[in-house]
Write an enzyme that holds these catalytic residues in place. Sequence first.
Site, mmCIF file in Angstrom:
data_model
loop_
_atom_site.group_PDB
_atom_site.id
_atom_site.type_symbol
_atom_site.label_atom_id
_atom_site.label_comp_id
_atom_site.label_asym_id
_atom_site.label_seq_id
_atom_site.Cartn_x
_atom_site.Cartn_y
_atom_site.Cartn_z
ATOM 1 N N VAL A 45 0.805 -1.224 0.000
ATOM 2 C CA VAL A 45 0.000 0.000 0.000
ATOM 3 C C VAL A 45 0.839 1.274 0.000
ATOM 4 O O VAL A 45 0.293 2.363 -0.190
ATOM 5 C CB VAL A 45 -1.024 0.036 1.171
ATOM 6 N N ASN A 75 -7.510 -2.430 5.647
ATOM 7 C CA ASN A 75 -7.011 -2.886 6.950
ATOM 8 C C ASN A 75 -5.500 -2.788 7.127
ATOM 9 O O ASN A 75 -5.013 -2.715 8.252
ATOM 10 C CB ASN A 75 -7.481 -4.345 7.131
ATOM 11 N N SER A 114 -8.746 3.222 15.144
ATOM 12 C CA SER A 114 -8.267 2.613 16.395
ATOM 13 C C SER A 114 -8.796 3.414 17.572
ATOM 14 O O SER A 114 -9.117 4.605 17.445
ATOM 15 C CB SER A 114 -6.737 2.650 16.421
ATOM 16 N N TYR A 116 1.567 6.761 15.195
ATOM 17 C CA TYR A 116 0.442 5.837 15.004
ATOM 18 C C TYR A 116 -0.877 6.496 15.412
ATOM 19 O O TYR A 116 -1.873 6.448 14.690
ATOM 20 C CB TYR A 116 0.683 4.550 15.800
ATOM 21 N N SER A 164 -1.912 8.973 12.936
ATOM 22 C CA SER A 164 -2.358 8.355 11.680
ATOM 23 C C SER A 164 -3.792 7.857 11.804
ATOM 24 O O SER A 164 -4.577 7.946 10.857
ATOM 25 C CB SER A 164 -1.420 7.210 11.272
ATOM 26 N N LYS A 165 -4.170 7.345 12.973
ATOM 27 C CA LYS A 165 -5.514 6.790 13.117
ATOM 28 C C LYS A 165 -6.564 7.896 13.278
ATOM 29 O O LYS A 165 -7.712 7.738 12.860
ATOM 30 C CB LYS A 165 -5.557 5.792 14.283
HETATM 31 P P1 NAD Z 1 -0.749 -7.079 12.125
HETATM 32 O O1 NAD Z 1 0.617 -6.501 12.235
HETATM 33 O O2 NAD Z 1 -0.969 -8.461 12.645
HETATM 34 O O3 NAD Z 1 -1.247 -7.058 10.603
HETATM 35 C C1 NAD Z 1 -1.040 -5.941 9.774
HETATM 36 C C2 NAD Z 1 -1.223 -6.361 8.329
HETATM 37 O O4 NAD Z 1 -0.957 -5.226 7.487
HETATM 38 C C3 NAD Z 1 -0.229 -7.466 7.911
HETATM 39 O O5 NAD Z 1 -0.891 -8.394 7.082
HETATM 40 C C4 NAD Z 1 0.826 -6.688 7.137
HETATM 41 O O6 NAD Z 1 1.486 -7.477 6.175
HETATM 42 C C5 NAD Z 1 -0.060 -5.624 6.471
HETATM 43 N N1 NAD Z 1 0.738 -4.501 5.970
HETATM 44 C C6 NAD Z 1 1.576 -3.670 6.639
HETATM 45 N N2 NAD Z 1 2.182 -2.838 5.779
HETATM 46 C C7 NAD Z 1 1.697 -3.125 4.537
HETATM 47 C C8 NAD Z 1 1.929 -2.618 3.244
HETATM 48 N N3 NAD Z 1 2.824 -1.633 3.011
HETATM 49 N N4 NAD Z 1 1.228 -3.138 2.207
HETATM 50 C C9 NAD Z 1 0.340 -4.142 2.394
HETATM 51 N N5 NAD Z 1 0.093 -4.685 3.596
HETATM 52 C C10 NAD Z 1 0.771 -4.180 4.659
HETATM 53 O O7 NAD Z 1 -1.714 -6.057 12.853
HETATM 54 P P2 NAD Z 1 -3.298 -6.084 13.086
HETATM 55 O O8 NAD Z 1 -3.526 -5.918 14.521
HETATM 56 O O9 NAD Z 1 -3.926 -7.222 12.386
HETATM 57 O O10 NAD Z 1 -3.696 -4.712 12.385
HETATM 58 C C11 NAD Z 1 -4.645 -4.599 11.334
HETATM 59 C C12 NAD Z 1 -5.214 -3.200 11.324
HETATM 60 O O11 NAD Z 1 -5.963 -2.995 12.522
HETATM 61 C C13 NAD Z 1 -4.154 -2.092 11.301
HETATM 62 O O12 NAD Z 1 -4.604 -1.034 10.482
HETATM 63 C C14 NAD Z 1 -4.071 -1.663 12.744
HETATM 64 O O13 NAD Z 1 -3.612 -0.346 12.876
HETATM 65 C C15 NAD Z 1 -5.533 -1.809 13.143
HETATM 66 N N6 NAD Z 1 -5.746 -1.896 14.596
HETATM 67 C C16 NAD Z 1 -5.175 -2.901 15.309
HETATM 68 C C17 NAD Z 1 -5.386 -2.957 16.685
HETATM 69 C C18 NAD Z 1 -4.777 -4.012 17.568
HETATM 70 O O14 NAD Z 1 -4.764 -3.835 18.782
HETATM 71 N N7 NAD Z 1 -4.301 -5.121 17.038
HETATM 72 C C19 NAD Z 1 -6.184 -1.978 17.295
HETATM 73 C C20 NAD Z 1 -6.748 -0.979 16.536
HETATM 74 C C21 NAD Z 1 -6.524 -0.945 15.176
#
Ligand code: NAD
Length: 261
Positions: free
Chosen positions: A65, A91, A143, A156, A159-160
């Site tokens: 992305v 996502n 988030s 972070y 960004s959110k």
């Molecule tokens: P994670 O690190 O397990 O997964 C993140 C995913 O994004 C991975 O598949 C990674 O390969 C992909 N990614 C990162 N950079 C990329 C790029 N340049 N191109 C394509 N794919 C890319 O984390 P997660 O917890 O599954 O996070 C998913 C989303 O949820 C994120 O946007 C994160 O900010 C958001 N989020 C997570 C939480 C949490 O506590 N886990 C809370 C709020 C929001």
Amino acid sequence: MAQELEGKVALVTGASQGLGRQFAKTLAGAGATIVVASRRIDALDELAAEITSDGGTAYAVRLDVTDVASIDAAVDTAIERAGAIDILVNNAGLTVNRLIRDTTPEDFDLVMDTNVRGAFFVAKRVAAHMGERGGGKIVNLSSILADFVMPGVSAYCMSKTAVSQMTRAMALEWARKNIQVNALAPGFVDTAINAEFFESPAGQQIIGRFPGQALQQPENLDSALLLLVSSQSDHMTGLTLRVDDGQGLGAFQAARPRPTD
Ligand code: NAD
């Protein structure tokens, strides 16, 4: 809600692990054809095979992305292989955990390029296609940290907050195209993005202050996701829906016994 998404195609970015992987499987379980997109094609192929062996239909597409050419190519490939995109789960995301004093321009750009610029250009490209088809559903991942701050994750958090504002802007511009754009804002969920921190003493202390005294699990977001991608939410757009098990209510309370203790 089962089979509510029969005949629909969903593109899930960042689907190789964590929430994206869960979202892909949940949408497949509701009957949608899935296109999983991320940088690690081997992990995506495995996930697509798993969905297929469970009776669904899934395609794997490589996507970075941070690269607009990669976004355009991945969206074109997704449409070519699956026939259309009706649902986007925007996502893909990451964090760099550093105090502001230690944050480099490269750290800052990586977080913004992935979480904000990346999500913006994926949605822009997909919305052009949805507009031609008569509508669609976009879910951006915000988030709990869009509303709250913690030390060590300033870029972070910023960004959110931007993702939530981006969601409102897109909802407004694309309402007449019948595209509903909402953000899903999880609390802290048990995935790789924060595993190291929550295993540390500081992380354990924060978990102890959550009302539920636990991290969320990825499947706890299923019902909110299904709402935001189904016809049940046709009159909801521009919202940031926080699904945090009350973590935001308890995160800043003093360390003292809970009222029920
Ligand atoms: P994670 O690190 O397990 O997964 C993140 C995913 O994004 C991975 O598949 C990674 O390969 C992909 N990614 C990162 N950079 C990329 C790029 N340049 N191109 C394509 N794919 C890319 O984390 P997660 O917890 O599954 O996070 C998913 C989303 O949820 C994120 O946007 C994160 O900010 C958001 N989020 C997570 C939480 C949490 O506590 N886990 C809370 C709020 C929001």
